[in-house]
Design a protein around this motif. Sequence first.
Motif, PDB file in Angstrom:
ATOM      1  N   LEU A  52      75.325  25.108  78.345  1.00 52.29           N
ATOM      2  CA  LEU A  52      76.699  24.629  78.142  1.00 52.29           C
ATOM      3  C   LEU A  52      77.664  25.789  77.913  1.00 52.29           C
ATOM      4  N   TYR A  53      77.212  26.832  77.220  1.00 55.31           N
ATOM      5  CA  TYR A  53      78.078  27.991  76.996  1.00 55.31           C
ATOM      6  C   TYR A  53      78.552  28.561  78.336  1.00 55.31           C
ATOM      7  N   VAL A  54      77.643  28.611  79.313  1.00 56.43           N
ATOM      8  CA  VAL A  54      77.965  29.206  80.613  1.00 56.43           C
ATOM      9  C   VAL A  54      78.787  28.244  81.466  1.00 56.43           C
ATOM     10  N   ILE A  55      78.413  26.950  81.471  1.00 54.68           N
ATOM     11  CA  ILE A  55      79.079  25.987  82.338  1.00 54.68           C
ATOM     12  C   ILE A  55      80.463  25.613  81.814  1.00 54.68           C
TER      13      ILE A  55
ATOM     14  N   LYS B 162      80.908  44.354  83.593  1.00 59.50           N
ATOM     15  CA  LYS B 162      81.763  45.435  84.088  1.00 59.50           C
ATOM     16  C   LYS B 162      81.607  46.682  83.231  1.00 59.50           C
ATOM     17  N   GLU B 163      81.544  46.464  81.915  1.00 56.74           N
ATOM     18  CA  GLU B 163      81.374  47.593  80.993  1.00 56.74           C
ATOM     19  C   GLU B 163      80.049  48.307  81.240  1.00 56.74           C
ATOM     20  N   TRP B 164      78.972  47.535  81.412  1.00 57.49           N
ATOM     21  CA  TRP B 164      77.659  48.130  81.693  1.00 57.49           C
ATOM     22  C   TRP B 164      77.651  48.855  83.038  1.00 57.49           C
ATOM     23  N   LYS B 165      78.348  48.266  84.018  1.00 57.07           N
ATOM     24  CA  LYS B 165      78.405  48.885  85.342  1.00 57.07           C
ATOM     25  C   LYS B 165      79.153  50.210  85.297  1.00 57.07           C
ATOM     26  N   ILE B 166      80.259  50.243  84.535  1.00 54.47           N
ATOM     27  CA  ILE B 166      81.027  51.482  84.385  1.00 54.47           C
ATOM     28  C   ILE B 166      80.192  52.547  83.688  1.00 54.47           C
ATOM     29  N   LYS B 167      79.473  52.143  82.630  1.00 54.61           N
ATOM     30  CA  LYS B 167      78.630  53.096  81.911  1.00 54.61           C
ATOM     31  C   LYS B 167      77.531  53.633  82.810  1.00 54.61           C
ATOM     32  N   LYS B 168      76.948  52.759  83.614  1.00 56.24           N
ATOM     33  CA  LYS B 168      75.881  53.181  84.520  1.00 56.24           C
ATOM     34  C   LYS B 168      76.412  54.146  85.558  1.00 56.24           C
ATOM     35  N   THR B 169      77.606  53.834  86.106  1.00 54.61           N
ATOM     36  CA  THR B 169      78.224  54.721  87.101  1.00 54.61           C
ATOM     37  C   THR B 169      78.576  56.062  86.493  1.00 54.61           C
ATOM     38  N   THR B 170      79.143  56.025  85.286  1.00 50.50           N
ATOM     39  CA  THR B 170      79.516  57.263  84.597  1.00 50.50           C
ATOM     40  C   THR B 170      78.291  58.121  84.300  1.00 50.50           C
ATOM     41  N   THR B 171      77.235  57.483  83.843  1.00 48.36           N
ATOM     42  CA  THR B 171      75.993  58.203  83.553  1.00 48.36           C
ATOM     43  C   THR B 171      75.405  58.819  84.810  1.00 48.36           C
TER      44      THR B 171
ATOM     45  N   ARG C 235      82.158  32.940  79.627  1.00 50.68           N
ATOM     46  CA  ARG C 235      82.010  33.521  80.966  1.00 50.68           C
ATOM     47  C   ARG C 235      82.880  34.762  81.111  1.00 50.68           C
ATOM     48  N   LYS C 236      84.061  34.726  80.505  1.00 55.19           N
ATOM     49  CA  LYS C 236      84.943  35.895  80.547  1.00 55.19           C
ATOM     50  C   LYS C 236      84.303  37.079  79.823  1.00 55.19           C
ATOM     51  N   LYS C 237      83.726  36.801  78.661  1.00 49.38           N
ATOM     52  CA  LYS C 237      83.040  37.864  77.916  1.00 49.38           C
ATOM     53  C   LYS C 237      81.865  38.413  78.711  1.00 49.38           C
ATOM     54  N   LEU C 238      81.153  37.519  79.376  1.00 48.12           N
ATOM     55  CA  LEU C 238      80.002  37.928  80.163  1.00 48.12           C
ATOM     56  C   LEU C 238      80.423  38.847  81.303  1.00 48.12           C
ATOM     57  N   CYS C 239      81.491  38.481  82.011  1.00 51.19           N
ATOM     58  CA  CYS C 239      81.989  39.319  83.114  1.00 51.19           C
ATOM     59  C   CYS C 239      82.454  40.678  82.608  1.00 51.19           C
ATOM     60  N   GLU C 240      83.165  40.674  81.486  1.00 47.81           N
ATOM     61  CA  GLU C 240      83.635  41.942  80.921  1.00 47.81           C
ATOM     62  C   GLU C 240      82.464  42.830  80.494  1.00 47.81           C
TER      63      GLU C 240
ATOM     64  N   VAL D  18      75.225  38.644  74.679  1.00 45.69           N
ATOM     65  CA  VAL D  18      76.633  38.614  75.079  1.00 45.69           C
ATOM     66  C   VAL D  18      77.538  38.663  73.854  1.00 45.69           C
ATOM     67  N   PHE D  19      77.222  37.856  72.844  1.00 46.98           N
ATOM     68  CA  PHE D  19      78.049  37.827  71.637  1.00 46.98           C
ATOM     69  C   PHE D  19      77.974  39.143  70.856  1.00 46.98           C
ATOM     70  N   CYS D  20      76.787  39.753  70.815  1.00 47.74           N
ATOM     71  CA  CYS D  20      76.585  40.937  69.966  1.00 47.74           C
ATOM     72  C   CYS D  20      77.073  42.223  70.623  1.00 47.74           C
ATOM     73  N   PHE D  21      76.895  42.358  71.945  1.00 49.43           N
ATOM     74  CA  PHE D  21      77.186  43.624  72.616  1.00 49.43           C
ATOM     75  C   PHE D  21      78.589  43.696  73.200  1.00 49.43           C
ATOM     76  N   HIS D  22      79.317  42.606  73.208  1.00 45.43           N
ATOM     77  CA  HIS D  22      80.685  42.660  73.708  1.00 45.43           C
ATOM     78  C   HIS D  22      81.534  43.475  72.749  1.00 45.43           C
ATOM     79  N   LYS D  23      82.448  44.285  73.312  1.00 39.12           N
ATOM     80  CA  LYS D  23      83.215  45.223  72.486  1.00 39.12           C
ATOM     81  C   LYS D  23      84.197  44.521  71.545  1.00 39.12           C
ATOM     82  N   LYS D  24      84.662  43.317  71.948  1.00 40.90           N
ATOM     83  CA  LYS D  24      85.582  42.589  71.079  1.00 40.90           C
ATOM     84  C   LYS D  24      84.810  41.820  70.016  1.00 40.90           C
ATOM     85  N   ALA D  25      85.398  41.742  68.825  1.00 39.81           N
ATOM     86  CA  ALA D  25      84.765  41.004  67.741  1.00 39.81           C
ATOM     87  C   ALA D  25      84.742  39.517  68.068  1.00 39.81           C
ATOM     88  N   CYS D  26      83.738  38.819  67.561  1.00 40.37           N
ATOM     89  CA  CYS D  26      83.600  37.383  67.803  1.00 40.37           C
ATOM     90  C   CYS D  26      84.678  36.606  67.053  1.00 40.37           C
TER      91      CYS D  26
END
Length: 344
Positions: free
Chosen positions: A301-304, A318-327, A310-315, A53-61
Motif C-alpha cells: 500500500l505504501y508503494v501503490i 537518484k541519490e544512489w545513482k549520483i553517488k555511484k556515478t561520482t564514485t 514513491r517520491k522519496k523512493l525516486c529521490e 527508504v524511510f531511514c536512508f532518505h536525506k529528508k527527515a521523516c
Amino acid sequence: MTLQPTSVPDQNNTNGTDCPDLYGWDWLYTGQPVYILLITVLGIMFNVFVLMVFCFHKKACTVAEIYLSNLAAADLLLVCCLPFWAVYVSNGFEWPFGLFMCKVVNLGIKMNAYSSIYFLVLVSMDRYVALVHTMTHGRMRRPKYAKLGCLLMWGFGLLLSVPTLVFREVKYFPEYGVTACILEYPNLTTELFFDGLLVVFSFIVPISIISFGTVKIIQALKIQLIERFNAEKTEQKATNLVLAVLLAFFICWVPFHVVTTLDVLLRAGILRGCHLDSVLAICNQIFTYLAFFNSVLNPILYVIVGKNFRKKLCELFKEWKIKKTTTSESSRSSNLSSTLKTLA
C-alpha cells in the motif's frame, strides 16, 4: 495470538464433555506451513525495503512517516517469528525449539498484534489533528512527540504481552505424543481475566478510537471537497495512504479479534455448543493467517497509494545513482592520474 495445538483438547471445556473433532486438520499440517513461509519471505523483503527508504532518505521523516515506519518495524518483527510456527505446524504441533524460544517467539507475535493497532491509533489521531484541528493543536504534531509516542506504544505492547511471557509453557501430551508450546493459565478465572483484559485493550478501545478518528477524517475531507478548500497536498496524500492502511487493517484484523472475543465468551460459559467450538477453532486458524497477511499488505500500500513514499523512493534512487556515478568517475580519475605519473 491464541495459536496453540488444536489437537490438544480444551482444558476448560464449556459443556462438561469433550467435543468431538467435527473437522479434519490434515489441511492445517500441509497447507499452512507453505503459506507461512511465503508470508515470511515477502514480509521481510517488503518491510526491510520500506524501512530502508524511510531511514536512508536525506529528508527527515514526517510525523505520519514516523508512525508508519514503526508499523513496518512491528510487521518485520512478526514475520521474523513466523518460520518457527511453520516448523511447529508441519511437525504436527511438536515444538522442537525449547521453552525460551516458545516464550520469545510468541512474545514477538503478540507485540506485533498489540503495537500495530496502537501505531494505527497514533496515525489516526495524527490525521484527525491535521485535518480537523489544524490551527488549535498543530504544535502537537512534532517529530519528537511522535517518537516519544512510538516508544510508549512499544512499551504498552510489551506490557500487554506479559501474560504470554509468563504463562507460555512447553508441555508434553502423552495421549497425543507431542511436546507442545501452549498458553497455560493456572485456572479458568485467571485465563478469562487476562483474555477479557486483552479483548478490551487490544480490540474494543483501539478500534473505537480508530473508528472515531476515521469518521472525522472522512467528514473533514468531504467538507473540504464541498467548500473547494485547497488543503496542503502533502496532508491529502498522507491522509489517503493512512485511510488505505486503516482499511487494510480492518479487513485483516477485525475478523480475528471478533473470533477471539467469541472464543472468550464460549470459555466463560456465556456461549455454548460443540459446533460453535469447532467453527471457532477453524475460524481462529483462518483469520489468524489473514491477520498475518496484513504485514505483507502494508508495504504494498505504501508503494501503490503513498505518493510521498514513491517520491522519496525516486529521490533515493537518484541519490544512489549520483553517488555511484561520482564514485566511478573519481575512481577513473584516480587511475588515470596514477597512470600519467607512471609514464612521467
